[in-house]
Design a protein around this motif. Sequence first.
Motif, PDB file in Angstrom:
ATOM      1  N   GLN A  24       0.803  -1.219   0.000  1.00  0.00           N
ATOM      2  CA  GLN A  24       0.000   0.000   0.000  1.00  0.00           C
ATOM      3  C   GLN A  24       0.839   1.272   0.000  1.00  0.00           C
ATOM      4  O   GLN A  24       2.070   1.235   0.128  1.00  0.00           O
ATOM      5  N   ILE A  29       3.618  -0.664   3.751  1.00  0.00           N
ATOM      6  CA  ILE A  29       3.047   0.627   3.394  1.00  0.00           C
ATOM      7  C   ILE A  29       4.190   1.535   2.971  1.00  0.00           C
ATOM      8  O   ILE A  29       5.128   1.774   3.735  1.00  0.00           O
ATOM      9  N   GLN A  44      -8.225   3.209   3.316  1.00  0.00           N
ATOM     10  CA  GLN A  44      -8.042   1.983   4.102  1.00  0.00           C
ATOM     11  C   GLN A  44      -8.592   0.749   3.366  1.00  0.00           C
ATOM     12  O   GLN A  44      -9.366  -0.041   3.899  1.00  0.00           O
ATOM     13  N   HIS A  84      -7.307  -2.029   2.641  1.00  0.00           N
ATOM     14  CA  HIS A  84      -6.997  -3.331   3.235  1.00  0.00           C
ATOM     15  C   HIS A  84      -8.097  -3.789   4.181  1.00  0.00           C
ATOM     16  O   HIS A  84      -8.380  -4.996   4.280  1.00  0.00           O
ATOM     17  N   HIS A 137      -3.640   3.168   2.595  1.00  0.00           N
ATOM     18  CA  HIS A 137      -3.574   2.587   3.934  1.00  0.00           C
ATOM     19  C   HIS A 137      -4.252   3.448   4.987  1.00  0.00           C
ATOM     20  O   HIS A 137      -4.985   2.932   5.836  1.00  0.00           O
ATOM     21  N   THR A 138      -4.050   4.771   4.931  1.00  0.00           N
ATOM     22  CA  THR A 138      -4.529   5.616   6.029  1.00  0.00           C
ATOM     23  C   THR A 138      -5.769   6.431   5.681  1.00  0.00           C
ATOM     24  O   THR A 138      -6.443   6.921   6.589  1.00  0.00           O
ATOM     25  N   PRO A 144      -1.851  -5.639   5.611  1.00  0.00           N
ATOM     26  CA  PRO A 144      -0.933  -5.442   4.484  1.00  0.00           C
ATOM     27  C   PRO A 144       0.468  -5.932   4.801  1.00  0.00           C
ATOM     28  O   PRO A 144       0.865  -6.031   5.964  1.00  0.00           O
TER      29      PRO A 144
END
Length: 595
Positions: free
Chosen positions: A277, A298, A286, A288, A282-283, A295
């Motif tokens: 990611q 990142i 999101q 995942h 990811h943040t 994951p």
Amino acid sequence: MRQWRPGTAAGATAAGSAAAGAGTTAAAAGAAAAGAVAGAVAGEAAGEAAATQAHQKELVRLVLPGGAGAGAEAEAEAEAEAGSAVLAVADDATAALVRSQGVDHCFVVHENEIDDTNATFKWGSNSWKLHTWQKVLVVRHVHQLGFNVINSDLDVVWRRDPLHHFLVKYPEPDYWVSMDPITTRNPIGDDGPEAGVTVHHYMNTGVYFLRQTPGGTALIDKWYEIRKDMQTAGFHDQDGLYKYLSKNPESIDPVKRISTVLDGKTKLAQLPASLFQNGYSHTINQVHKVHGFTPFEIHFVWVWGGNVGKKTRMREQQYFIDPPPYYRNGVFLSFDVQPIADPAGFNEWNDTEAMVQVHLNAMDSQMRDMWHGLALAALLNRTLILPKMKCFCIQNWFENPLCRLPGEPLTKFPLSPACPADFMFEMEKLDAFATPVQAGGAPVHVPFREFSFLDNERTPAEVKEGPLVVTAKAGLTAAAHEPGAANALLIPAGLKSDSLLTALQPYVQGATPPKRVHFTNPREAFGGWSDAGVAAAYDTAAGALGVRWCCRPDKVAKEHGVEVHHQLRLRAANNTAVAAAGGVAGAAASARLLL
């Protein structure tokens, strides 16, 4: 798997054999956005399938020139922790440096693309570009020694060991690379290569896996072969490979999701976006979590604010492991922001301008709270813990229809668990923030901590628990503890800085000051600076901390007579002047933001 330590020596995980008992995989790390020393921590294959468990855990690591200084001891510490490790060193001076730190397992990469090891190391500079090509030389050298290679830039955090994924579960691709998507085309629960692979998608070579196969050899040899022409054309390693592959034929197998390139010699796959990611996937959206995955890694791109922004975003996720003094040394100050209501059904709205107004109004309110909270931290000479703030639009460099990336469906507002600091603040300015607090006094630097600092298991209980809670209340004439509450302090509302400091000193200073002071209503607690010169200096410094928010779509801006951008600005709660977004249209937009 050994815990990743991006706070000291970020780099690449080590891997195992190409097949059980046949060779070893190395990890080579290169210079990324963060600086000239690349590092790695050995990954362990415990808990994977039996074939993966048999792999040797060794490490090859690239260290580029410029590694002297504060990071040297951390590099040696990481080597000791990693166990068996080999450094691939780019010049004799750096070899001497690592030897001086007690690291003996290294070899010098005598082939050197770097023109000036003393040049300023800045993204996009010629020296930076040549550093990226140095990675290609080292990876090729390591690959020729019989290793598989996982390359990982400095701004990458590894959560899990990927060896079973690469070597056992999906062994066909010779080269896996990220193409930096912010969402995935794969069905829910599908961890295979990313669907829709083509070399015409721009690739990000900050993370890739190169297999010890003829196809892997063909790829790294071609990358090496084109380097001089690509350097002459002004391209770094990533652009160079993309330019070459995208201008030459490929054959795509949509079922296996593999692109065959280099005249049929190399099988290329795209790393699945749900497992490999970036800072956005990811943040922010999101992805995942939508797929129920943890994951593998990142890569903290799609993050604002340079290296400070990257490190802060890692810290917000509690991935960046700082030395213990970061969590325990000094005294701290936290504060509440005024509550921001979540508009009903906001995520289903279909009116971009209405959504932007919600976001900018929320930002304006919280920037006012920040103006007062930051002033309190400066006045009391304490490290500021950022509050959890809400945002209802992303920060970007191009238009955000419906406050999201165009066509991106997964982002939900307000962002959870909080708005990233780099969406709101100029991170390098925030990191360096200093202001005078007394007439003629020297500027006071105000360090800050991320919004998740009090949630972090590394932060000691003495910081988390039992703060002195301060509430400003109208009608009081002196500070006093609330009856029966030793950790609750009431102070008169609206005091200027000199009077406020006098009122607070008996409670917040002395031989054993409270480790943390928490203000419940900073707007009422800090009534402004007593000295006009200090007030002006503070306004100038604090006023420069907000980001230039981007962006409304052009069509929306024209329809509503506003600018595409908007300047966020810290300002006092009783100051009704709002920073103009630009020109007459900007003033009109600002007028709607008065709270």
